[in-house]
Design a protein around this motif. Sequence first.
Motif, PDB file in Angstrom:
ATOM      1  N   ASN A 274       0.889  -1.172   0.067  1.00 31.77           N
ATOM      2  CA  ASN A 274      -0.133  -0.059  -0.169  1.00 31.77           C
ATOM      3  C   ASN A 274       0.916   1.065   0.174  1.00 31.77           C
ATOM      4  N   ILE A 275       2.205   1.166   0.222  1.00 33.76           N
ATOM      5  CA  ILE A 275       3.063   2.250   0.228  1.00 33.76           C
ATOM      6  C   ILE A 275       3.830   2.149  -1.052  1.00 33.76           C
ATOM      7  N   ASN A 276       3.569   2.961  -1.968  1.00 36.64           N
ATOM      8  CA  ASN A 276       4.444   2.801  -3.356  1.00 36.64           C
ATOM      9  C   ASN A 276       5.331   3.934  -3.422  1.00 36.64           C
ATOM     10  N   VAL A 277       6.476   3.885  -3.079  1.00 41.29           N
ATOM     11  CA  VAL A 277       7.231   5.009  -3.006  1.00 41.29           C
ATOM     12  C   VAL A 277       8.566   4.858  -4.064  1.00 41.29           C
ATOM     13  N   GLN A 278       8.751   5.710  -4.877  1.00 41.90           N
ATOM     14  CA  GLN A 278       9.775   5.489  -5.721  1.00 41.90           C
ATOM     15  C   GLN A 278      11.056   6.090  -5.022  1.00 41.90           C
ATOM     16  N   THR A 279      12.332   5.680  -5.568  1.00 44.27           N
ATOM     17  CA  THR A 279      13.706   6.155  -5.066  1.00 44.27           C
ATOM     18  C   THR A 279      13.703   7.713  -5.170  1.00 44.27           C
ATOM     19  N   ASP A 280      13.254   8.319  -6.245  1.00 42.34           N
ATOM     20  CA  ASP A 280      13.503   9.661  -6.402  1.00 42.34           C
ATOM     21  C   ASP A 280      12.556  10.527  -5.492  1.00 42.34           C
ATOM     22  N   SER A 281      11.578   9.919  -4.865  1.00 39.50           N
ATOM     23  CA  SER A 281      10.648  10.629  -4.050  1.00 39.50           C
ATOM     24  C   SER A 281      10.649  10.302  -2.634  1.00 39.50           C
ATOM     25  N   ILE A 282      11.481   9.421  -2.343  1.00 44.23           N
ATOM     26  CA  ILE A 282      11.629   8.704  -1.028  1.00 44.23           C
ATOM     27  C   ILE A 282      12.239   9.949   0.171  1.00 44.23           C
ATOM     28  N   THR A 283      11.834   9.896   1.213  1.00 43.27           N
ATOM     29  CA  THR A 283      12.524  10.811   2.120  1.00 43.27           C
ATOM     30  C   THR A 283      12.668  10.134   3.621  1.00 43.27           C
ATOM     31  N   LEU A 284      13.329  10.724   4.621  1.00 40.56           N
ATOM     32  CA  LEU A 284      13.845  10.109   5.612  1.00 40.56           C
ATOM     33  C   LEU A 284      12.727   9.735   6.593  1.00 40.56           C
ATOM     34  N   ALA A 285      11.435  10.877   6.143  1.00 42.30           N
ATOM     35  CA  ALA A 285      10.526  10.464   6.976  1.00 42.30           C
ATOM     36  C   ALA A 285       9.497   9.477   6.701  1.00 42.30           C
ATOM     37  N   CYS A 286       9.478   9.469   5.268  1.00 42.74           N
ATOM     38  CA  CYS A 286       8.731   8.310   4.521  1.00 42.74           C
ATOM     39  C   CYS A 286       9.396   7.253   4.813  1.00 42.74           C
ATOM     40  N   ALA A 287      10.748   7.052   4.873  1.00 43.98           N
ATOM     41  CA  ALA A 287      11.487   5.654   5.357  1.00 43.98           C
ATOM     42  C   ALA A 287      11.056   5.308   6.675  1.00 43.98           C
ATOM     43  N   LYS A 288      10.715   6.126   7.709  1.00 45.49           N
ATOM     44  CA  LYS A 288      10.331   5.830   9.018  1.00 45.49           C
ATOM     45  C   LYS A 288       9.003   5.289   8.935  1.00 45.49           C
ATOM     46  N   GLU A 289       8.097   5.976   8.393  1.00 41.71           N
ATOM     47  CA  GLU A 289       6.803   5.361   8.146  1.00 41.71           C
ATOM     48  C   GLU A 289       6.955   4.225   7.676  1.00 41.71           C
ATOM     49  N   ILE A 290       7.585   3.831   6.771  1.00 42.94           N
ATOM     50  CA  ILE A 290       7.579   2.344   6.136  1.00 42.94           C
ATOM     51  C   ILE A 290       8.040   1.268   7.040  1.00 42.94           C
ATOM     52  N   LEU A 291       9.219   1.769   7.719  1.00 46.85           N
ATOM     53  CA  LEU A 291       9.445   0.798   8.913  1.00 46.85           C
ATOM     54  C   LEU A 291       8.602   0.609  10.046  1.00 46.85           C
ATOM     55  N   LEU A 292       7.937   1.696  10.348  1.00 44.08           N
ATOM     56  CA  LEU A 292       6.833   1.419  11.371  1.00 44.08           C
ATOM     57  C   LEU A 292       5.871   0.554  11.022  1.00 44.08           C
ATOM     58  N   ASN A 293       5.647  -0.045   9.870  1.00 39.88           N
ATOM     59  CA  ASN A 293       4.777  -1.125   9.665  1.00 39.88           C
ATOM     60  C   ASN A 293       5.377  -2.285  10.204  1.00 39.88           C
ATOM     61  N   LEU A 294       6.444  -2.632  10.617  1.00 34.94           N
ATOM     62  CA  LEU A 294       7.120  -3.655  11.270  1.00 34.94           C
ATOM     63  C   LEU A 294       6.925  -3.869  12.612  1.00 34.94           C
ATOM     64  N   ILE A 295       6.616  -2.606  13.074  1.00 36.33           N
ATOM     65  CA  ILE A 295       6.457  -2.408  14.768  1.00 36.33           C
ATOM     66  C   ILE A 295       5.060  -2.423  15.255  1.00 36.33           C
ATOM     67  N   PRO A 296       4.704  -3.223  16.241  1.00 40.24           N
ATOM     68  CA  PRO A 296       3.094  -3.183  16.728  1.00 40.24           C
ATOM     69  C   PRO A 296       2.934  -1.539  17.345  1.00 40.24           C
ATOM     70  N   ILE A 297       2.317  -0.790  16.595  1.00 37.00           N
ATOM     71  CA  ILE A 297       2.092   0.598  17.140  1.00 37.00           C
ATOM     72  C   ILE A 297       0.504   0.578  17.304  1.00 37.00           C
ATOM     73  N   ASP A 298      -0.237  -0.158  16.912  1.00 36.32           N
ATOM     74  CA  ASP A 298      -1.934  -0.282  17.155  1.00 36.32           C
ATOM     75  C   ASP A 298      -2.125  -1.594  17.442  1.00 36.32           C
ATOM     76  N   GLU A 299      -3.599  -1.528  17.841  1.00 38.06           N
ATOM     77  CA  GLU A 299      -4.132  -2.982  18.180  1.00 38.06           C
ATOM     78  C   GLU A 299      -4.095  -3.969  17.193  1.00 38.06           C
ATOM     79  N   GLU A 300      -4.355  -3.698  16.034  1.00 33.74           N
ATOM     80  CA  GLU A 300      -4.314  -4.723  14.709  1.00 33.74           C
ATOM     81  C   GLU A 300      -2.751  -5.455  15.006  1.00 33.74           C
TER      82      GLU A 300
END
Length: 213
Positions: free
Chosen positions: A82-108
């Motif tokens: 669901n996160i389709n980020v191209q290399t030329d548009s990636i940012t540090l903040a975007c990278a953090k949001e992608i990696l947060l998908n691997l950490i349990p930060i909500d009930e699901e």
Amino acid sequence: MHLLEEIKMPKIVDHENQKEIIAGAAWKVIQNNGIENATVRKIAQESGLSPGALRHYFNSQDQLLEFAMKLVVEHVEQRFLNINVQTDSITLACAKEILLNLIPIDEERMLEMEVWLSLSIKALNESSLKKISDDTYDLIFKAIFNVLRQLNEAHLLKPNLDLELEAQRLHILIDGLSLQRIISPHKITIEQVNIILEEYISELSNVHSNNIS
């Protein structure tokens, strides 16, 4: 009696959807009662089926637990898709949001991680689950490496970094944060997870700002 009232239409059941419902019931049983109590009877009861009906979809408890484990992986993969980020548009903040998908930060994700940890422990003595666990570990590492590679290609990381080593370190950090979130969610808050992940990414970056949000 009307002709249509005499015709009993067959009930159409989506086989794959029903399997996911059963696997979801298995998740709840594992979360509430532990992996050792995730019996066919309890899972059937949680899913509203008889044990006989459940066996129509899964021949054994092992087969059901394998599917339940794979379903966790599919949920994580879907979030990445669901996160389709191209290399030329990636940012540090975007990278953090992608990696947060691997950490349990909500009930699901908390539920998914609890189930995953329980099944991973069982995988130590179950070869079929062990293969799923090992394959998933490799996939997650590749996903983390790919995020760092994209940042590097966008010239957002310090030069001459060993990306494979940094991906390993980041993988360990994410695993540690995930485990702490499950064991002591009141001690390692979502805000703290964000701060720790931000600081780590900032240390790798060639951007002088400490805030990557």
